[in-house]
Motif scaffolding. Structure first.
Motif, PDB file in Angstrom:
ATOM      1  N   LEU A 419       2.816  -6.063 -14.274  1.00 54.91           N
ATOM      2  CA  LEU A 419       3.218  -6.876 -13.128  1.00 54.91           C
ATOM      3  C   LEU A 419       2.145  -6.898 -12.042  1.00 54.91           C
ATOM      4  O   LEU A 419       2.031  -7.872 -11.308  1.00 54.91           O
ATOM      5  N   LEU A 420       1.365  -5.830 -11.942  1.00 63.19           N
ATOM      6  CA  LEU A 420       0.352  -5.740 -10.902  1.00 63.19           C
ATOM      7  C   LEU A 420      -0.889  -5.078 -11.493  1.00 63.19           C
ATOM      8  O   LEU A 420      -0.878  -3.887 -11.794  1.00 63.19           O
ATOM      9  N   PRO A 421      -1.940  -5.824 -11.726  1.00 62.84           N
ATOM     10  CA  PRO A 421      -3.175  -5.203 -12.213  1.00 62.84           C
ATOM     11  C   PRO A 421      -3.796  -4.336 -11.129  1.00 62.84           C
ATOM     12  O   PRO A 421      -3.415  -4.417  -9.959  1.00 62.84           O
ATOM     13  N   PRO A 422      -4.746  -3.468 -11.475  1.00 62.36           N
ATOM     14  CA  PRO A 422      -5.356  -2.584 -10.473  1.00 62.36           C
ATOM     15  C   PRO A 422      -5.879  -3.349  -9.271  1.00 62.36           C
ATOM     16  O   PRO A 422      -6.636  -4.305  -9.403  1.00 62.36           O
ATOM     17  N   THR A 423      -5.466  -2.919  -8.070  1.00 62.99           N
ATOM     18  CA  THR A 423      -5.842  -3.645  -6.861  1.00 62.99           C
ATOM     19  C   THR A 423      -5.701  -2.736  -5.659  1.00 62.99           C
ATOM     20  O   THR A 423      -4.986  -1.725  -5.685  1.00 62.99           O
ATOM     21  N   ARG A 424      -6.419  -3.091  -4.595  1.00 66.20           N
ATOM     22  CA  ARG A 424      -6.207  -2.502  -3.276  1.00 66.20           C
ATOM     23  C   ARG A 424      -5.705  -3.557  -2.290  1.00 66.20           C
ATOM     24  O   ARG A 424      -5.476  -3.249  -1.128  1.00 66.20           O
ATOM     25  N   ALA A 425      -5.593  -4.785  -2.759  1.00 66.24           N
ATOM     26  CA  ALA A 425      -5.220  -5.891  -1.880  1.00 66.24           C
ATOM     27  C   ALA A 425      -3.730  -5.815  -1.567  1.00 66.24           C
ATOM     28  O   ALA A 425      -2.887  -6.067  -2.426  1.00 66.24           O
ATOM     29  N   LEU A 426      -3.394  -5.483  -0.335  1.00 73.18           N
ATOM     30  CA  LEU A 426      -2.004  -5.299   0.050  1.00 73.18           C
ATOM     31  C   LEU A 426      -1.226  -6.605  -0.004  1.00 73.18           C
ATOM     32  O   LEU A 426      -0.080  -6.647  -0.452  1.00 73.18           O
ATOM     33  N   VAL A 427      -1.845  -7.703   0.439  1.00 72.79           N
ATOM     34  CA  VAL A 427      -1.144  -8.990   0.439  1.00 72.79           C
ATOM     35  C   VAL A 427      -0.835  -9.433  -0.986  1.00 72.79           C
ATOM     36  O   VAL A 427       0.275  -9.862  -1.296  1.00 72.79           O
ATOM     37  N   GLN A 428      -1.825  -9.312  -1.870  1.00 70.99           N
ATOM     38  CA  GLN A 428      -1.603  -9.697  -3.256  1.00 70.99           C
ATOM     39  C   GLN A 428      -0.531  -8.826  -3.903  1.00 70.99           C
ATOM     40  O   GLN A 428       0.307  -9.307  -4.676  1.00 70.99           O
ATOM     41  N   ALA A 429      -0.538  -7.536  -3.583  1.00 74.67           N
ATOM     42  CA  ALA A 429       0.453  -6.638  -4.164  1.00 74.67           C
ATOM     43  C   ALA A 429       1.865  -7.015  -3.733  1.00 74.67           C
ATOM     44  O   ALA A 429       2.792  -7.032  -4.544  1.00 74.67           O
TER      45      ALA A 429
END
Length: 554
Positions: A419-429
Motif C-alpha cells: 500500500l505504501l512503498p518506502p518513503t519519507r514523504a508525509l503528504v504522499q503517505a
C-alpha cells in the motif's frame, strides 16, 4: 560463441571485447574455461578498481621500502585482456576510464561479466558500446554449454594473415545502411562489424571476406544494439515497367560478395537474433544510459573517507583508503633506534617500513526502513488499520531526524499488497493511507513473504530494513491461496524461518483480543521480539516499535 571468442583473440584492440550476461552456473563456467584458453595476458579487475591500478601512480609501499619515489605503470601500460565481474555495478567514472583505455588503441580488450537479475541491471551503455559482441547465456542449458575454439596454431596463423585479409567493395555501405535500418545510430557498430568480418575470414583462411562472413559479423554485432524493427519495404507497383539494368564496366567478382547479399536476407538474419525485450521500456532506459542503467547495486556507502572515526588497522595502500599518519608513526616509533643503527641514518630521519602503515577507517550509518506488515483481515481489520495508520504517520514525522523511511504492506483475502512503498514523504503517505481496504481471510505467509522481498530489495539499495508485523497469528490462507489453517500455519512458519535465516530484525505485535500461542510461535520462528498489545492505540504502537527498533539496532 566460439567464433566470437576466436575473432576477439585475433583482433582484441579493434573489437574491444564482449559483454557476457550470465549468472554463476555451468554455462558461465564453460565460457570462463574457454576464455582461459585464449592467448594473451589476462587480468581481473573489479567495479571499484582505483585509478592507480589502471593508470599507475606512486607505489607507497615500494617507495617506503626503497627510500625513494617508485612509480607503478598500471594496467594501461601493457596490452592485456581485462576481466570485469559484476560489470552491471560499474560506476560511470570507471566506465569512462575503461573506455579511455579501449579508445587508446594499445591492444586492450575487456570481458564484461553482466550478472544482473533484472532487465534494468546492465553494463553502462558508454562502455557496452565499445565492446563488439554481446552474448546472453541466461536461457542456455548446461548440456549446450560446450565452446569449441580453434587450435592455438590455427589462431596464430589466422592472426598473421589478418593484416592481409581484405573486405569486398561496398561492404561498408551495406553494413552501415543495415545498422541505420535497425535504429543503430553509432558508427562504432558498422566499424566493429567490418573488423569482425575480416577476423572471421582470416579464421577460415580466406583472403577476402565473403557474403557469409558479412552476414555472420552482422549477426554477432547488431542484435544487442538494435532499437527498432526495420520497416518492411513497399511492394513494387505492377503498372510501372521495371527499371533498365545499369551498365557496369567493371569486371565481375571484385564486389560480388557485398552485392550478392540482399538486404532482406541480412535483415531476416539479424531479426532472428534480436532480444525478446527489444521494445521493453527498462531495456530502452538502460541503452539510453538513464537512471536504471546501473541499478541493482544500491547507493555506495562511504566508509573509507568520512563518517565516525574508528581505530586504524595495518593494511596495504590500494588507492581507496587513506593512510592514518598518526597511527603509522606510532607504530614505527618504537623501532627507530634499531633501524637508524642498522641503516646508519641520522637521528632526524624517521624510518617507516611498509609493515608500519595503518589505514584510516570510518563507520557510516545507513538509512533505515521500517516495514509495516499489517493484518487487514476479519472483523477487527478497521481498528488495526486505523492504529497502523496513526503509527505510520507518527513515525513519518520523526523520519527526517532519524533518517528512517516507512513502508506499509497489508495482507488480506488471498494475498498481500504494497500500500505504501518506502518513503519519507508525509503528504504522499497520508494520501496512500487515506483508504485502506479490509476484510477477508488471513494470508499470513503471503504477508511475511511480501515484507521479506521488500526488505531484500531495500538491502540492495543500501538501506537497513526493520519489520514490524501486526497480526493475531491466526492465518487461514496458504501461500497458494487455498483455505486451511494447518497448511497456512505451516507456510507461515516456513517463511518466518526464511526471514530469520536472512537476518531480518523484526517485531511481531499480537493484536488479538486474547493473545494465544499462534502469534508467539510465529515470532519465535522469525526470531522476532514478541509484544502482546491487543488494545494498543497509535501512540503506544509507535512507542513500542521505536523502542524495539532501537534495541535491535543497538
Amino acid at each position: 560463441m566460439g567464433r566470437a571468442l576466436a575473432a576477439l583473440a585475433l583482433d582484441p584492440g579493434g573489437l574491444g571485447g564482449l559483454v557476457l550476461r550470465a549468472r554463476a552456473g555451468p554455462a558461465r563456467a564453460a565460457f570462463e574455461a574457454a576464455l582461459a584458453r585464449l592467448p594473451g595476458q589476462a587480468r581481473r579487475i573489479h567495479p571499484d578498481t582505483p585509478d592507480a591500478v589502471l593508470f599507475g601512480g606512486l607505489d607507497v609501499a615500494a617507495s617506503l621500502a626503497a627510500g625513494r619515489g617508485v612509480q607503478s605503470a598500471g594496467l594501461a601500460g601493457t596490452p592485456c585482456r581485462l576481466l570485469l565481474p559484476m560489470a552491471e555495478r560499474t560506476r560511470a567514472g570507471l566506465a569512462a576510464r575503461l573506455g579511455q583505455m579501449l579508445d587508446a588503441g594499445r591492444g586492450h580488450s575487456l570481458i564484461a561479466l553482466d550478472e544482473g537479475a533484472e532487465p534494468d541491471e546492465a553494463v553502462p551503455p558508454a562502455l557496452a558500446e565499445r565492446l563488439a559482441f554481446h552474448i546472453d547465456l541466461t536461457a542456455l542449458r548446461a548440456r549446450d554449454a560446450e565452446i569449441a575454439l580453434p587450435a592455438p596454431a590455427d589462431l596464430d596463423a589466422a592472426r598473421a594473415a589478418l593484416h592481409a585479409t581484405t573486405l569486398p567493395e561496398g561492404a561498408a555501405a551495406t553494413l552501415t545502411t543495415l545498422a541505420a535500418r535497425f535504429g543503430i545510430d553509432s558508427l562504432r557498430a558498422p566499424l566493429m562489424a567490418l573488423r569482425a568480418a575480416r577476423a572471421l575470414a582470416a579464421l577460415d583462411g580466406a583472403a577476402e571476406a565473403t557474403a557469409d562472413h558479412l552476414r555472420e559479423a552482422a549477426e554477432l554485432v547488431y542484435p544487442s544494439r538494435a532499437t527498432q524493427m526495420p520497416e518492411a519495404d513497399e511492394p513494387p507497383n505492377e503498372d510501372e515497367p521495371p527499371p533498365p539494368p545499369e551498365e557496369d564496366s567493371r569486371d565481375g567478382g571484385e564486389d560480388e560478395a557485398a552485392q550478392d547479399l540482399p538486404d532482406d536476407i541480412l535483415v531476416a538474419a539479424i531479426a532472428a537474433r534480436l532480444p525478446a525485450g527489444l521494445l521493453d521500456p527498462a531495456r530502452a532506459a538502460a541503452m539510453r544510459g538513464g537512471p536504471a542503467a546501473n541499478g541493482g547495486a544500491g547507493d555506495r556507502q562511504a566508509g573509507r573517507h568520512r563518517g565516525r572515526p574508528m581505530p586504524a588497522r595495518p593494511g596495504r595502500p590500494d588507492g581507496r583508503a587513506r593512510i592514518d599518519p598518526v597511527a603509522t608513526l606510532r607504530a614505527a616509533a618504537p623501532w627507530q633506534t634499531l633501524r637508524r643503527a642498522a641503516a646508519g641514518a641520522p637521528v632526524e630521519r624517521v624510518i617507516v617500513r611498509p609493515a608500519d602503515i595503518h589505514l584510516a577507517r570510518f563507520e557510516t550509518r545507513r538509512d533505515r526502513l521500517l516495514i509495516f506488515a499489517v493484518d487487514a483481515s476479519g472483523s477487527a481489520a478497521l481498528a488495526r488499520l486505523a492504529e497502523a495508520k496513526g503509527a505510520v504517520e507518527l513515525l513519518l514525522a520523526q523520519a527526517y531526524a532519524r533518517r528512517d523511511q516507512v513502508a506499509l504492506v497489508a495482507f488480506r483475502g488471498t494475498g498481500a499488497e504494497t500500500l505504501l512503498p518506502p518513503t519519507r514523504a508525509l503528504v504522499q503517505a497520508k494520501r496512500r493511507l487515506a483508504a485502506l481496504p479490509g476484510g477477508g481471510g488471513t494470508p499470513l505467509a503471503a504477508g511475511l513473504l511480501a515484507a521479506g522481498e521488500m526488505a531484500a530489495q531495500a538491502r540492495r539499495q543500501g538501506l537497513s530494513p526493520f519489520l514490524a508485523c501486526l497480526t493475531d497469528g491466526r492465518g487461514n490462507i496458504a501461500l497458494d491461496g487455498t483455505p486451511g489453517r494447518e497448511a497456512a500455519l505451516e507456510d507461515a512458519h516456513t517463511v518466518a524461518a526464511r526471514l530469520r535465516a536472512g537476518g531480518l530484525p523484526a517485531l511481531l505485535i499480537d493484536t488479538a483480543a486474547r493473545p494465544g500461542p499462534q502469534g508467539a510461535g510465529i515470532a519465535a520462528a522469525m526470531g522476532a521480539r514478541y509484544l502482546a498489545l491487543p488494545r494498543a492505540d497509535a501512540t503506544r504502537l509507535s512507542a513500542a516499535i521505536g523502542a524495539a527498533r532501537d534495541d535491535l539496532a543497538g
